[in-house]
Design an enzyme around this catalytic site. Structure first.
Site, PDB file in Angstrom:
ATOM      1  N   SER A  56       0.860  -1.216   0.072  1.00  0.00           N
ATOM      2  CA  SER A  56       0.071  -0.090   0.052  1.00  0.00           C
ATOM      3  C   SER A  56       1.113   1.269  -0.093  1.00  0.00           C
ATOM      4  CB  SER A  56      -0.969  -0.094   1.241  1.00  0.00           C
ATOM      5  OG  SER A  56      -1.726   0.969   1.280  1.00  0.00           O
ATOM      6  N   SER A  57       0.524   2.512   0.491  1.00  0.00           N
ATOM      7  CA  SER A  57       1.211   3.352   0.526  1.00  0.00           C
ATOM      8  C   SER A  57       0.657   4.389   1.465  1.00  0.00           C
ATOM      9  CB  SER A  57       1.053   4.505  -0.759  1.00  0.00           C
ATOM     10  OG  SER A  57       1.667   5.580  -0.976  1.00  0.00           O
ATOM     11  N   LYS A  68      -5.032   2.293  -3.595  1.00  0.00           N
ATOM     12  CA  LYS A  68      -4.448   1.608  -2.470  1.00  0.00           C
ATOM     13  C   LYS A  68      -5.257   1.714  -1.140  1.00  0.00           C
ATOM     14  CE  LYS A  68      -0.400   0.927  -4.460  1.00  0.00           C
ATOM     15  NZ  LYS A  68      -0.037  -0.572  -4.615  1.00  0.00           N
TER      16      LYS A  68
END
Ligand SMILES: NC(=O)c1ccc[n+]([C@@H]2O[C@H](COP(=O)([O-])OP(=O)(O)OC[C@H]3O[C@@H](n4cnc5c(N)ncnc54)[C@H](OP(=O)(O)O)[C@@H]3O)[C@@H](O)[C@H]2O)c1
Length: 236
Positions: A141-142, A162
């Protein structure tokens, strides 16, 4: 091979995926990396084998559902198991485009790789993990997905994809509560110098790989359904 864990790292041919593959192989895990072109992945496999590890490359264009199915079928036929899935392959197609100007086709293309393909790989991997009563799933993810802090604006497609992957992580973790040996978590690798991250990023791919690799090798009492950066819980 019988006593080695089997890991699948999508997009293992470069960037953070390559570093994740190398670090997992350093722990004695057999790492299957996927690449869109076998020749792109083979150089990473050669590096791993040269360093004393065990690895192979398999073909995967993330947007091709038949390839996704064939990949997991082939792993099942060859190893009858899949212990670790790292959903690493990803795209950021709308970097710094304001959401108001975003081409909806770019949104679809982003979701196809970052969300739909990643979700289907999880769905395909789960029967193997349930059968062997062991699984570690890591979704790359981020921080930019954190709904808690959307201050930057822009890059709506990437960030929404994300955030969706984060939601998938939480929902599936709850669904998997009756399988405590299967853990699913999301990792924010930090801002990493890769083709996606750009040249100004402060972290190396090796540094970016640390949290995903930690989540991919969690012990029995490790967490599930979390979002982590630098091995610490990060706000959703
Ligand atoms: N770099 C950062 O700062 C950063 C920050 C937060 C999160 N992340 C996440 O970390 C993950 C890895 O990023 P990265 O920085 O290592 O990116 P990268 O260097 O651009 O590598 C992306 C990888 O994904 C593969 N890929 C992209 N589209 C694909 C498709 N349609 N089918 C198959 N493979 C595909 C690429 O394959 P090809 O070589 O064939 O293109 C490549 O292996 C991504 O999920 C990204 O969102 C990165």
């Amino acid at each position: 091979m019988a006593n080695k864990k089997i890991a699948l790292v999508t997009g293992g041919n470069r960037g953070i995926g390559r570093a994740i593959a190398r670090q997992l192989s350093d722990q004695g895990i057999h790492v299957i990396i996927t690449a869109r072109k076998i020749s792109d992945g083979q150089s990473v496999v050669d590096e791993i084998i040269e360093a004393g590890g065990s690895s192979e490359v398999m073909l995967l264009e993330m947007t091709d559902s038949q390839q996704r199915e064939r990949l997991v079928r082939d792993i099942d036929a060859q190893y009858q198991r899949l212990d670790i899935l790292v959903n690493n392959a990803g795209v950021a197609l709308d970097k710094w485009v304001p959401g108001a100007d975003l081409d909806i086709q770019v949104m679809r293309d982003t979701m196809e790789v970052n969300v739909y393909a990643s979700l289907q790989l999880i769905q395909l991997a789960l029967p193997l993990m349930k059968r062997n009563q062991y699984g570690r799933i890591v979704n790359l993810s981020s921080e930019l997905a954190s709904l808690n802090d959307m201050h930057l604006g822009m890059t709506l497609a990437y960030r929404t994809s994300k955030a969706a992957l984060n939601a998938i992580t939480r929902i599936l973790a709850l669904e998997l509560e009756e399988y405590p040996d299967i853990k699913i978590n999301a990792a924010a690798p930090g801002w990493v110098k890769t083709e996606l991250g750009g040249d100004d990023a402060p972290l190396t791919p090796e540094q970016g790989a640390i949290t995903p690799v930690w989540l991919a090798t969690l012990p029995e009492d490790g967490p599930s359904g979390g979002f982590y950066r630098e091995k610490q819980a990060y706000p959703w």
